[in-house]
Design an enzyme around this catalytic site. Structure first.
Site, PDB file in Angstrom:
ATOM      1  N   LYS A  22      -4.262 -42.755  19.600  1.00  0.00           N
ATOM      2  CA  LYS A  22      -3.723 -43.347  18.385  1.00  0.00           C
ATOM      3  C   LYS A  22      -3.876 -44.958  18.766  1.00  0.00           C
ATOM      4  O   LYS A  22      -4.254 -45.736  17.624  1.00  0.00           O
ATOM      5  CB  LYS A  22      -2.385 -43.182  18.257  1.00  0.00           C
ATOM      6  CG  LYS A  22      -1.300 -43.982  17.399  1.00  0.00           C
ATOM      7  CD  LYS A  22      -0.077 -43.408  17.197  1.00  0.00           C
ATOM      8  CE  LYS A  22       0.705 -44.043  18.501  1.00  0.00           C
ATOM      9  NZ  LYS A  22       1.272 -45.714  18.166  1.00  0.00           N
ATOM     10  N   ASN A  23      -3.686 -45.422  19.843  1.00  0.00           N
ATOM     11  CA  ASN A  23      -3.458 -46.802  20.068  1.00  0.00           C
ATOM     12  C   ASN A  23      -4.798 -47.369  20.404  1.00  0.00           C
ATOM     13  O   ASN A  23      -5.016 -48.690  20.219  1.00  0.00           O
ATOM     14  CB  ASN A  23      -2.626 -46.911  21.229  1.00  0.00           C
ATOM     15  CG  ASN A  23      -1.153 -46.863  20.923  1.00  0.00           C
ATOM     16  OD1 ASN A  23      -0.571 -46.623  20.091  1.00  0.00           O
ATOM     17  ND2 ASN A  23      -0.120 -47.096  22.089  1.00  0.00           N
ATOM     18  N   CYS A 134      13.011 -53.131  16.415  1.00  0.00           N
ATOM     19  CA  CYS A 134      12.472 -51.710  16.514  1.00  0.00           C
ATOM     20  C   CYS A 134      13.568 -51.115  17.581  1.00  0.00           C
ATOM     21  O   CYS A 134      14.088 -51.752  18.169  1.00  0.00           O
ATOM     22  CB  CYS A 134      11.054 -51.273  16.638  1.00  0.00           C
ATOM     23  SG  CYS A 134      10.725 -51.423  18.233  1.00  0.00           S
ATOM     24  N   ASP A 323       4.965 -45.819  27.826  1.00  0.00           N
ATOM     25  CA  ASP A 323       4.861 -44.833  27.062  1.00  0.00           C
ATOM     26  C   ASP A 323       4.842 -43.347  27.717  1.00  0.00           C
ATOM     27  O   ASP A 323       4.960 -42.420  26.842  1.00  0.00           O
ATOM     28  CB  ASP A 323       3.503 -44.923  26.062  1.00  0.00           C
ATOM     29  CG  ASP A 323       3.477 -46.102  25.227  1.00  0.00           C
ATOM     30  OD1 ASP A 323       4.586 -46.514  24.978  1.00  0.00           O
ATOM     31  OD2 ASP A 323       2.544 -46.430  24.642  1.00  0.00           O
ATOM     32  N   ARG A 415       4.351 -39.434  14.160  1.00  0.00           N
ATOM     33  CA  ARG A 415       3.730 -41.018  14.270  1.00  0.00           C
ATOM     34  C   ARG A 415       2.653 -40.871  15.113  1.00  0.00           C
ATOM     35  O   ARG A 415       1.842 -41.706  14.938  1.00  0.00           O
ATOM     36  CB  ARG A 415       4.762 -41.839  14.731  1.00  0.00           C
ATOM     37  CG  ARG A 415       5.636 -42.240  13.661  1.00  0.00           C
ATOM     38  CD  ARG A 415       6.609 -43.565  13.988  1.00  0.00           C
ATOM     39  NE  ARG A 415       5.495 -44.574  14.264  1.00  0.00           N
ATOM     40  CZ  ARG A 415       5.899 -45.900  14.807  1.00  0.00           C
ATOM     41  NH1 ARG A 415       7.193 -46.161  15.173  1.00  0.00           N
ATOM     42  NH2 ARG A 415       4.903 -46.714  15.084  1.00  0.00           N
TER      43      ARG A 415
END
Ligand code: UD1
Length: 452
Positions: A22-23, A134, A323, A415
């Site tokens: 994703k990143n 966030c 992460d 997500r």
């Protein structure tokens, strides 16, 4: 709102296939802004952040389409571990009618600020909403702004939006005050069309930066040193279309390695890039898990007699990734002894701790360090996801908890993890979703192109 229901106790056995990162896909999609031609990306994961980026680009006038093709089972493949599904996403930014990243989209995904650099470079103007705070901390974008100003952009801030203008950016020397992944990517995309040479120092060395640079190079950019702390870019006057395959997601791969280890299973994590997993594999081995690297694209994790405590300290790549901190902490609750988990990248990234404690974990947080005493017999509870990786941590804990755990707010998980519960159940986990299955795009595979 969707929930996961997880019944713990099953060892995970079998093979899971890792999706694209994703990143990497997020900056690569933003890079399509830099050319009028079509950019084709393979291995883009079907996750909600990608759908958000698709909406963002579409709102500016771009066309983003998913083409799905399934290779028949048994077709020759270059690796024993390659999955059989092939699909690609095409992005055309020929017309960018509205170079605005609206708050409604930016507030749901901070990485939307990745369009700032390419928009100014391509159109000379960008209006981008400032991302708010966030769950895992303030996460400012001051370093993106500072770098663009050094390249000659005029940036003003009004009504929560940044307005950036430049006739043509010019190359310069940028030394990042702090290592930032999307900051490096944003300025790299700005520099490729700038006049002259840009020298960027103290850059992020994450594989996702190298992935982006490889795409930009295929588009005609002149870049040296991506993946190291010093990147040198010679600006060009235009870029063309390209086709590029996104690297596997190292965080998804790491999460499944922990899943295999924590459940005492025997799991092959396939379609990954083991070269990107060094710190995670080393730490799992230190904690007593048996991890065998089967080749460049697969690793096998097997049950340990007993997991034992090992400390981690999150660092920029190639250090232990922030992460993976929450997922590792779930493992630490099952390890014998005291593990100290230090979070050095983000403030307030321990939101999963209170939920793990509700499940019976013994964890104390002091500043940026969490002390985990294990092993604890975890028991089922109703718990809530606070952010993407915290969600993964709760699922991992639930896989070894007694009884049935209900995990709420799994939209955080959607997500960034593609079909997580389906992948887990395919290797023996008892997990199902209550609510609507997340399907950002048509899940049916067909040889015809579908709107993404
Ligand atoms: C990226 C990843 C995210 C990962 C993080 C760290 C994407 C889409 N997201 O996030 O999954 O957790 O890297 O590996 O790739 N900072 C500043 N000013 C800035 C930019 C950053 O002070 O202008 C600080 C941040 O607050 C943070 C640190 O730098 O403390 C690192 O943040 P950064 O690398 O920018 O994270 P992201 O790129 O947002």
């Amino acid at each position: 709102m969707d929930k996961f229901v997880v019944r713990g106790g099953n060892p995970l056995i079998g093979t899971v296939h890792i999706s694209g990162a994703k990143n990497s896909a997020l900056p690569c999609m933003a890079a399509a802004i830099l050319t009028e031609d079509e950019v084709t990306l393979e291995n883009v994961p079907r996750v909600r952040d990608i759908e958000t980026e698709r909406r963002l680009l579409a709102s500016m006038g771009a066309q983003v389409e998913l083409h799905a093709i399934v290779t028949p089972a048994g077709s020759p493949s270059s690796s024993a571990y390659e999955s059989t599904s092939r699909e690609h996403t095409t992005i055309s930014c020929r017309t960018l009618t509205d170079p605005v990243a609206r708050y409604e989209i930016v507030k749901t995904m901070r990485a939307s600020s990745l369009v700032l650099g390419p928009l100014i470079a391509r159109t000379g103007v960008a209006h981008v909403a400032m991302p708010g705070g966030c769950a895992i901390g303030g996460r400012p974008i001051d370093l993106h702004i500072k770098g663009l100003e050094q390249m000659g952009a005029t940036i003003t801030q009004e009504h929560g939006y940044l307005e950036a203008r430049a006739t043509r950016l010019r190359g310069t020397q940028i030394v990042f005050d702090k290592i930032t992944v999307t900051g490096t990517e944003d300025l790299l995309m700005a520099a490729v069309l700038a006049e002259g040479e840009t020298l960027m120092e103290n850059c992020a060395r994450e594989p996702e930066v190298a992935d982006l640079a490889a795409l930009l190079t295929a588009m005609g950019a002149q870049i040296e040193g991506a993946g190291t702390a010093t990147i040198r870019v010679r600006g060009v006057t235009g870029l063309h279309g390209a086709r590029y395959r996104i690297n596997p997601d190292r965080i998804e791969a790491g999460t499944f390695l922990v899943a295999g280890a924590i459940t005492g299973g025997d799991l092959i994590v396939a379609n990954c890039n083991t070269a990107h997993l060094g710190a995670v594999i080393a730490k799992l081995r230190e904690a007593g898990a048996r991890v065998d690297v089967l080749g460049p694209d697969a690793a096998r994790v097997r049950s340990a007699e007993k997991l034992s405590a090992a400390d981690i300290s999150t660092e920029e790549y190639p250090g232990f990734p922030t992460d993976m901190q929450a997922q590792y902490m779930a493992l630490a609750t099952q390890a014998d002894g005291v593990s100290v988990v230090r979070e050095n990248i983000f403030e307030n990234r321990f939101m999963h701790v209170q939920e793990l404690v509700r499940m019976g974990a013994n964890i104390k947080v002091e500043g940026s360090a969490a002390t985990v005493r294990g092993p604890s017999q975890l028991s089922s509870a109703a718990v809530m996801c606070s952010d993407l990786r915290a969600s993964a941590s709760l699922v991992l804990a639930a896989l070894v908890a007694e009884g049935e755990t209900i995990i709420d707010r799994v939209y955080h998980m959607d997500r960034g993890y593609e079909r997580f519960e389906q992948k887990l159940s395919s290797v023996g986990a008892q997990i199902h979703r209550m609510g609507n299955v997340f399907a950002p795009r048509d899940e049916k595979s067909s040889p015809v192109s579908q709107p993404a």
